[in-house]
Design a protein around this motif. Structure first.
Motif, PDB file in Angstrom:
ATOM      1  N   SER A 512      -3.194  35.583  29.185  1.00  0.00           N
ATOM      2  CA  SER A 512      -3.322  34.433  28.291  1.00  0.00           C
ATOM      3  C   SER A 512      -2.138  33.497  28.441  1.00  0.00           C
ATOM      4  O   SER A 512      -1.040  33.920  28.780  1.00  0.00           O
ATOM      5  CB  SER A 512      -3.417  34.919  26.842  1.00  0.00           C
ATOM      6  N   GLY A 513      -2.396  32.230  28.157  1.00  0.00           N
ATOM      7  CA  GLY A 513      -1.313  31.252  28.119  1.00  0.00           C
ATOM      8  C   GLY A 513      -0.570  31.269  26.792  1.00  0.00           C
ATOM      9  O   GLY A 513       0.456  30.614  26.623  1.00  0.00           O
ATOM     10  N   THR A 514      -1.082  32.055  25.836  1.00  0.00           N
ATOM     11  CA  THR A 514      -0.430  32.227  24.533  1.00  0.00           C
ATOM     12  C   THR A 514       0.787  33.136  24.684  1.00  0.00           C
ATOM     13  O   THR A 514       0.835  33.988  25.573  1.00  0.00           O
ATOM     14  CB  THR A 514      -1.440  32.837  23.541  1.00  0.00           C
ATOM     15  N   ASP A 515       1.769  32.990  23.804  1.00  0.00           N
ATOM     16  CA  ASP A 515       2.973  33.816  23.875  1.00  0.00           C
ATOM     17  C   ASP A 515       2.614  35.308  23.862  1.00  0.00           C
ATOM     18  O   ASP A 515       1.708  35.747  23.135  1.00  0.00           O
ATOM     19  CB  ASP A 515       3.905  33.495  22.705  1.00  0.00           C
ATOM     20  N   HIS A 516       3.359  36.092  24.648  1.00  0.00           N
ATOM     21  CA  HIS A 516       3.037  37.495  24.911  1.00  0.00           C
ATOM     22  C   HIS A 516       2.877  38.309  23.631  1.00  0.00           C
ATOM     23  O   HIS A 516       1.878  39.027  23.443  1.00  0.00           O
ATOM     24  CB  HIS A 516       4.127  38.108  25.797  1.00  0.00           C
ATOM     25  N   GLU A 517       3.839  38.216  22.736  1.00  0.00           N
ATOM     26  CA  GLU A 517       3.788  39.018  21.509  1.00  0.00           C
ATOM     27  C   GLU A 517       2.575  38.658  20.662  1.00  0.00           C
ATOM     28  O   GLU A 517       1.957  39.534  20.039  1.00  0.00           O
ATOM     29  CB  GLU A 517       5.083  38.840  20.700  1.00  0.00           C
ATOM     30  N   ASP A 518       2.231  37.384  20.650  1.00  0.00           N
ATOM     31  CA  ASP A 518       1.077  36.948  19.857  1.00  0.00           C
ATOM     32  C   ASP A 518      -0.223  37.481  20.451  1.00  0.00           C
ATOM     33  O   ASP A 518      -1.148  37.841  19.707  1.00  0.00           O
ATOM     34  CB  ASP A 518       1.029  35.422  19.783  1.00  0.00           C
TER      35      ASP A 518
END
Length: 630
Positions: A512-518
């Motif tokens: 995902s292009g979303t932040d890893h932790e999220d």
């Protein structure tokens, strides 16, 4: 075309001697600023103040500039200019490029150097002011030009004939005598790019566009008509049969068609995210084609190289740009192609598998041998972030307009809004930090916010993330309280399909292009994190350390995969493009994130252009999808 092949072409171009006959022009850019204007005392009219002005090579002169950027052994120009200040500036600029101007004839009477005056007000080009459109070339000038063409055919590896100005060849006998020379030197490469006399020249290689090609075939079309690919190929074949010499038809963002004795070759257009200026792109294509052909390359390879070169120049604003070797190498190494634009933009052409909603974009399909599968998260499986575009758009608009957000007039507001929405549409799927990097450039480009007040990409990302995370957290809390369940925030059938793939022994990855932790938090909240035994990958703030491209490359390399042994599922063009570059199997998920089932037509268009082999609206028909894939 590989990086090594591009390097080889660039090296061989250095030995090419090329000549250019044509309409040598200047492009004059006058950047207006109403703040410096005054009302004329003499006339009472509002004057127009030029804040900055500059002049660049246009017409055949721009073809020469593009040739010079690729550093051939020799460039010779053949044409006429007036005895005026513009002609002297044009010659000066050509001398700076180390061009042989011995055959650039100065006609002192009845001839003005052709100039395209382009006033710009607030980044918008106003009505052009043209010089030299009433020229009458003398018989003496024509004779000198024909003598120069003969000399070029005798000593150069190739000749470009570039005609752009209406009425620039007033004497019919000039074309007749030129055709006699072309017939005499039938083995010489003579590449014609003519707007007004394309039907009169003979024994030439031809470069034109799809609209002009239709007219040369006797078909009446308007300049804004869309010419279907099948028709374009037919027109190209007909034009090739005239002289049995290569023909090149440019199609804007849809690429280039090349025809030679080996048949029809199709070079797809290239997807570019930046603001574009297509002025002069045709000249770039002409110069690159001629150099490649003169260096001994096939029509298709010449078109591929020219396609890269044009993708460089259209990204250069407010000038007729050129493409250097390093710039072509850079874009050629990792080009994002536009696949099947006709199918993408016309759902009537869709072909569905087994009376289902599963669209097959290619026939035959790649053989089903999937061992590993990469899934995008947001919009492909999860809808927790549904509506992120509606959050990002106002963040970007506010950043660009700054303190003028509330007071900007309607024209400016909608100009900024359209620019932002176009960018978001094209960039869906890339890491947020890259989108914010682009935002920084947009803020600078519009120039409304003072430079010292412009945030960096991390600053803008923080503003966007804060607004988005608030939305996501509210939805996660509803899940935890039991007010909504997993089905309310996942694409229909997605979890069942993941289970099916796991049972078949396919190793799964989430990228995902979303932040890893999220990504981890949200996939755990929705209960599907455990499916991804290959790993969960998200943005870590440094694109060089983690991206969908890197994840796909690593999976292919570490597992020694061949093409369709890897499948990629996603609702954004980024992951599908990266899959296609490695010959994987791309499954586009054109999901309606609000209903969580059914087709989103805009996504379908984007995904097919990105190269999806299959497009599905959701995973509700996963049994038939599995039958097709395996």
């Amino acid at each position: 075309m590989t990086e090594d092949r591009i390097r080889e072409i660039l090296a061989r171009i250095r030995d090419v001697r090329i000549a250019v006959y044509g309409d040598f022009c200047l492009d004059a850019y006058w950047l207006l600023d109403p703040r410096g204007s005054e009302v004329s005392v003499e006339t009472g009219l509002q004057a127009r103040a030029v804040a900055r002005h500059y002049y660049s090579l246009g017409g055949a002169s721009n073809v020469v500039a593009n040739l010079a950027a690729l550093e051939p052994a020799e460039i010779r120009v053949i044409g006429a200019v007036g005895d005026d200040i513009f002609g002297r500036e044009l010659r000066r600029q050509l001398h700076e490029l180390k061009v042989d101007t011995c055959f650039l004839i100065v006609q002192k009477e009845n001839f003005d150097t052709v100039v395209f005056g382009k006033p710009y007000l607030e980044d918008s080009e106003e009505a052009r002011i043209d010089f030299g459109f009433f020229n009458k070339r003398s018989e003496a000038t024509d004779k000198a030009l024909l003598d120069a063409i003969l000399r070029a055919l005798e000593t150069s590896d190739g000749l470009i004939v570039n005609q752009q100005v209406p009425g620039s060849i007033a004497n019919d006998s000039f074309i007749e005598q030129a055709n006699q020379l072309f017939a005499r030197f039938d083995d010489k490469i003579v590449l014609l790019d003519s707007r007004h006399y394309g039907d009169k020249f003979k024994n030439i290689y031809r470069k034109t566009n799809d609209i002009e090609a239709a007219k040369l075939n006797g078909v009446e079309v308007a300049s804004n008509d869309v010419v279907q690919l099948s028709d374009v190929k037919g027109y190209a074949r007909n034009l090739h049969q005239q002289f049995n010499k290569p023909v090149f038809l440019t199609r804007g963002q849809r690429g280039i068609i090349a025809v030679d004795s080996g048949g029809v070759g199709e070079v797809p257009g290239i997807q570019l995210l930046k603001k574009l200026d297509t002025v002069g792109a045709g000249d770039t294509v002409t110069s690159a084609l001629a150099l490649c052909l003169a260096a001994g390359y096939s029509a298709v390879e010449a078109a591929q190289f020219a396609n890269f070169a044009a993708a460089v120049t259209v990204q250069k604003l407010f000038c007729t740009g050129t493409a250097s070797g390093p710039e072509i190498l850079k874009i050629g190494k990792d080009a994002d192609y536009i696949y099947q634009p006709e199918l993408a933009e016309d759902p009537r052409m869709a072909r569905h598998f087994d009376d289902s909603e599963i669209e097959c974009c290619y026939e035959p399909m790649p053989a089903g041998s999937i061992k590993h599968a990469v899934f995008d998260n947001d919009g492909t499986i999860s809808t927790l972030r549904q509506g992120w575009e509606q959050i990002m758009a106002p963040v970007m608009i506010r950043a660009i307009l700054g303190e003028k957000y509330q007071t900007a007039n309607e024209t400016l507001y909608h100009k900024v809004r359209k620019h932002v929405l176009d960018y978001i549409d094209k960039s869906t799927g890339i890491q947020t930090i890259l989108q914010m990097e682009a935002l920084v450039e947009m803020v600078r480009e519009f120039g409304i916010v003072a430079r010292e007040e412009i945030l960096d990409k991390s600053g803008y990302k923080e503003i966007y993330n804060k607004a988005l995370i608030e939305l996501v957290q509210r939805r996660v809390e509803k899940l935890r309280r039991g007010e909504l369940d997993v089905a309310d925030y996942t694409i229909k059938g997605s979890l069942e399909f993941l289970e099916h793939l796991r049972q078949r022994g396919v190793k799964l990855y989430l990228a995902s292009g979303t932040d890893h932790e999220d990504v981890i938090t949200e996939s755990e909240a929705l209960g599907y994190a455990g499916f991804f035994t290959g790993g969960i990958y998200g943005a870590v703030g440094d694109v060089a350390r983690c991206s969908k491209k890197m994840v796909i490359e690593r999976i292919m390399t570490e597992n020694n995969l061949q093409g369709p042994e890897l499948a990629v599922f996603g609702d954004g063009p980024v992951e599908i493009r990266e899959c296609r570059k490695r010959n994987g199997l791309g499954v586009g998920v054109a999901s309606d994130e609000i209903r969580r089932h059914g087709l989103n037509p805009d996504k379908r268009t984007r995904l097919i252009k990105a190269g999806a082999h299959i497009v599905i609206p959701d995973f509700s028909q996963h049994d038939r999808l599995s039958r097709l894939l395996f």
